[in-house]
Design a protein around this motif. Structure first.
Motif, short mmCIF file in Angstrom:
data_model
loop_
_atom_site.label_atom_id
_atom_site.label_comp_id
_atom_site.label_asym_id
_atom_site.label_seq_id
_atom_site.Cartn_x
_atom_site.Cartn_y
_atom_site.Cartn_z
N VAL A 9 0.85 -1.19 0.00
CA VAL A 9 0.00 0.00 0.00
C VAL A 9 0.89 1.24 0.00
CG1 VAL A 9 -1.88 1.21 1.17
CG2 VAL A 9 -1.68 -1.28 1.40
N LEU A 10 0.60 2.15 -0.94
CA LEU A 10 1.30 3.43 -0.95
C LEU A 10 0.34 4.52 -1.36
CD1 LEU A 10 3.65 3.92 -4.01
CD2 LEU A 10 2.07 2.03 -3.88
N SER A 11 0.76 5.75 -1.14
CA SER A 11 -0.08 6.91 -1.45
C SER A 11 0.80 8.12 -1.68
CB SER A 11 -1.05 7.17 -0.28
OG SER A 11 -1.98 8.16 -0.62
N ASP A 12 0.20 9.10 -2.30
CA ASP A 12 0.82 10.42 -2.43
C ASP A 12 2.24 10.36 -2.98
OD1 ASP A 12 -1.27 12.36 -1.17
OD2 ASP A 12 -1.22 10.63 0.16
N THR A 13 2.36 9.78 -4.17
CA THR A 13 3.65 9.73 -4.84
C THR A 13 3.99 11.06 -5.51
OG1 THR A 13 2.53 8.67 -6.72
CG2 THR A 13 3.71 7.23 -5.21
N HIS A 14 2.99 11.84 -5.88
CA HIS A 14 3.17 13.21 -6.40
C HIS A 14 4.29 13.33 -7.43
CE1 HIS A 14 0.23 15.40 -3.92
NE2 HIS A 14 0.49 14.46 -3.01
N ASP A 15 4.32 12.39 -8.37
CA ASP A 15 5.28 12.41 -9.47
C ASP A 15 6.74 12.31 -9.03
OD1 ASP A 15 3.33 12.48 -11.44
OD2 ASP A 15 3.46 14.64 -11.74
N ASN A 16 7.00 11.89 -7.81
CA ASN A 16 8.38 11.66 -7.40
C ASN A 16 8.77 10.26 -7.88
OD1 ASN A 16 10.82 11.06 -6.11
ND2 ASN A 16 10.31 12.30 -4.33
N ILE A 17 9.21 10.22 -9.13
CA ILE A 17 9.50 8.95 -9.80
C ILE A 17 10.62 8.19 -9.06
CG2 ILE A 17 10.31 7.89 -11.94
CD1 ILE A 17 7.86 9.09 -12.79
N HIS A 18 11.66 8.88 -8.66
CA HIS A 18 12.78 8.23 -7.98
C HIS A 18 12.30 7.51 -6.71
CE1 HIS A 18 16.82 7.46 -6.58
NE2 HIS A 18 16.58 8.14 -5.47
N ALA A 19 11.56 8.22 -5.87
CA ALA A 19 11.07 7.62 -4.62
C ALA A 19 10.08 6.50 -4.92
CB ALA A 19 10.41 8.69 -3.75
N THR A 20 9.22 6.70 -5.89
CA THR A 20 8.22 5.69 -6.25
C THR A 20 8.90 4.41 -6.70
OG1 THR A 20 6.62 7.41 -6.85
CG2 THR A 20 6.22 5.19 -7.71
N ARG A 21 9.89 4.53 -7.56
CA ARG A 21 10.61 3.34 -8.03
C ARG A 21 11.29 2.61 -6.87
NH1 ARG A 21 11.50 2.64 -13.50
NH2 ARG A 21 11.05 4.39 -14.86
N ARG A 22 11.92 3.33 -5.98
CA ARG A 22 12.61 2.69 -4.84
C ARG A 22 11.62 1.93 -3.96
NH1 ARG A 22 17.60 4.82 -2.80
NH2 ARG A 22 17.25 3.33 -1.14
N ILE A 23 10.49 2.56 -3.69
CA ILE A 23 9.48 1.92 -2.84
C ILE A 23 8.91 0.68 -3.53
CG2 ILE A 23 7.14 2.21 -1.91
CD1 ILE A 23 8.09 5.08 -1.10
N PHE A 45 2.52 10.08 -16.72
CA PHE A 45 3.86 9.53 -16.95
C PHE A 45 4.35 8.74 -15.74
CE2 PHE A 45 4.92 13.87 -15.48
CZ PHE A 45 5.78 13.59 -14.43
N THR A 46 3.83 9.04 -14.56
CA THR A 46 4.22 8.29 -13.37
C THR A 46 3.71 6.85 -13.45
OG1 THR A 46 4.33 10.28 -12.03
CG2 THR A 46 4.11 8.21 -10.84
N LEU A 47 2.53 6.66 -14.06
CA LEU A 47 2.01 5.29 -14.23
C LEU A 47 2.93 4.46 -15.11
CD1 LEU A 47 -1.87 5.52 -14.69
CD2 LEU A 47 -0.55 4.79 -12.69
N LYS A 48 3.53 5.08 -16.11
CA LYS A 48 4.46 4.34 -16.97
C LYS A 48 5.66 3.87 -16.18
CE LYS A 48 3.00 6.44 -21.27
NZ LYS A 48 3.39 7.12 -22.50
N ALA A 49 6.17 4.71 -15.28
CA ALA A 49 7.31 4.32 -14.44
C ALA A 49 6.90 3.21 -13.47
CB ALA A 49 7.83 5.53 -13.67
N ILE A 50 5.69 3.30 -12.95
CA ILE A 50 5.20 2.26 -12.05
C ILE A 50 5.13 0.93 -12.80
CG2 ILE A 50 3.16 1.44 -10.78
CD1 ILE A 50 2.68 4.40 -9.96
N GLU A 52 6.87 -0.05 -15.34
CA GLU A 52 8.22 -0.55 -15.57
C GLU A 52 8.76 -1.27 -14.33
OE1 GLU A 52 10.47 2.88 -16.73
OE2 GLU A 52 9.43 3.06 -18.65
N GLU A 53 8.40 -0.79 -13.15
CA GLU A 53 8.90 -1.40 -11.91
C GLU A 53 8.15 -2.65 -11.50
OE1 GLU A 53 11.63 -0.87 -10.18
OE2 GLU A 53 12.16 0.79 -11.48
N ILE A 54 6.83 -2.66 -11.65
CA ILE A 54 6.07 -3.77 -11.07
C ILE A 54 5.67 -4.83 -12.09
CG2 ILE A 54 5.22 -2.33 -9.19
CD1 ILE A 54 2.45 -2.38 -10.50
N GLY A 55 5.85 -4.56 -13.37
CA GLY A 55 5.53 -5.57 -14.38
C GLY A 55 4.10 -6.03 -14.30
N ASP A 56 3.91 -7.33 -14.04
CA ASP A 56 2.58 -7.92 -14.06
C ASP A 56 1.87 -7.91 -12.71
OD1 ASP A 56 2.71 -8.44 -16.76
OD2 ASP A 56 3.66 -10.39 -16.46
#
Length: 178
Positions: A9-23, A45-50, A52-56
């Motif tokens: 569970v996560l929330s409030d990523t606010h386009d911080n791609i670096h932090a989102t990817r790490r989490i 664009f943040t969904l695209k990064a997500i 890439e990180e979580i795949g399926d």
């Protein structure tokens, strides 16, 4: 019957791609089968990064007050096989009824709404974001969880949570992101 599932569970990523990817990388270490994002992704664009990180891994999203292009967020989510909800909703996941929402007004108002809901609706878990304040407690036998903010913009903390649907145990983690 409750079937065991580990949910990130996560929330409030606010386009911080670096932090989102790490989490998201950390969540994959816990073998999560599903991730719930409680709003304020902000830009498509943040969904695209997500992705890439979580795949399926499946993702469920509820709209936050800062989410911009709802049409494109919804379209991308659907294209990835994810669910995007514009309003609070109740879902059946891992044999549990889970209420998800972002939040309304200031932090105090959101917490009052969530606490009142915990006393009145038929769910096992209530998840919310918006306040940027990590919180985990039980009210009226229900797990109430806010994973805090992934972005770190308000509190300076990058937090997220894990829920075991069998035990309703949860843990909130803080990631040191530089």
């Amino acid at each position: 019957m409750v079937s065991s599932m580990i949910i990130g569970v996560l929330s409030d990523t606010h386009d911080n791609i670096h932090a989102t990817r790490r989490i998201l990388r950390r969540l994959s270490n816990y073998n999560v089968e599903l991730i719930i994002h409680l709003g304020d992704i902000v830009s498509p664009f943040t969904l695209k990064a997500i992705r890439e990180e979580i795949g399926d891994i499946k993702l469920i999203i509820v709209k936050g007050n800062n989410d911009g292009d709802i049409y494109l967020l919804n379209k991308l989510s659907s294209g990835y096989g994810w669910m995007f909800y514009s309003e609070p909703t109740i879902l059946e996941i891992g044999g549990r009824r889970i209420f998800i929402m972002h939040g309304y007004g200031d932090a105090s108002t959101t917490e009052k709404i969530v606490d009142a809901l915990a006393k009145s609706i038929d769910t096992d878990i209530l998840l919310y974001g918006h306040t940027h304040i990590a919180r985990s407690k039980h009210i009226n036998g229900k797990l109430v969880l806010n994973p805090g903010e992934a972005c770190g913009y308000i509190t300076g903390r990058h937090t997220y949570g894990i829920i075991d649907t069998t035990t309703l145990n949860t843990e909130i983690f803080e990631e040191d992101i530089k």
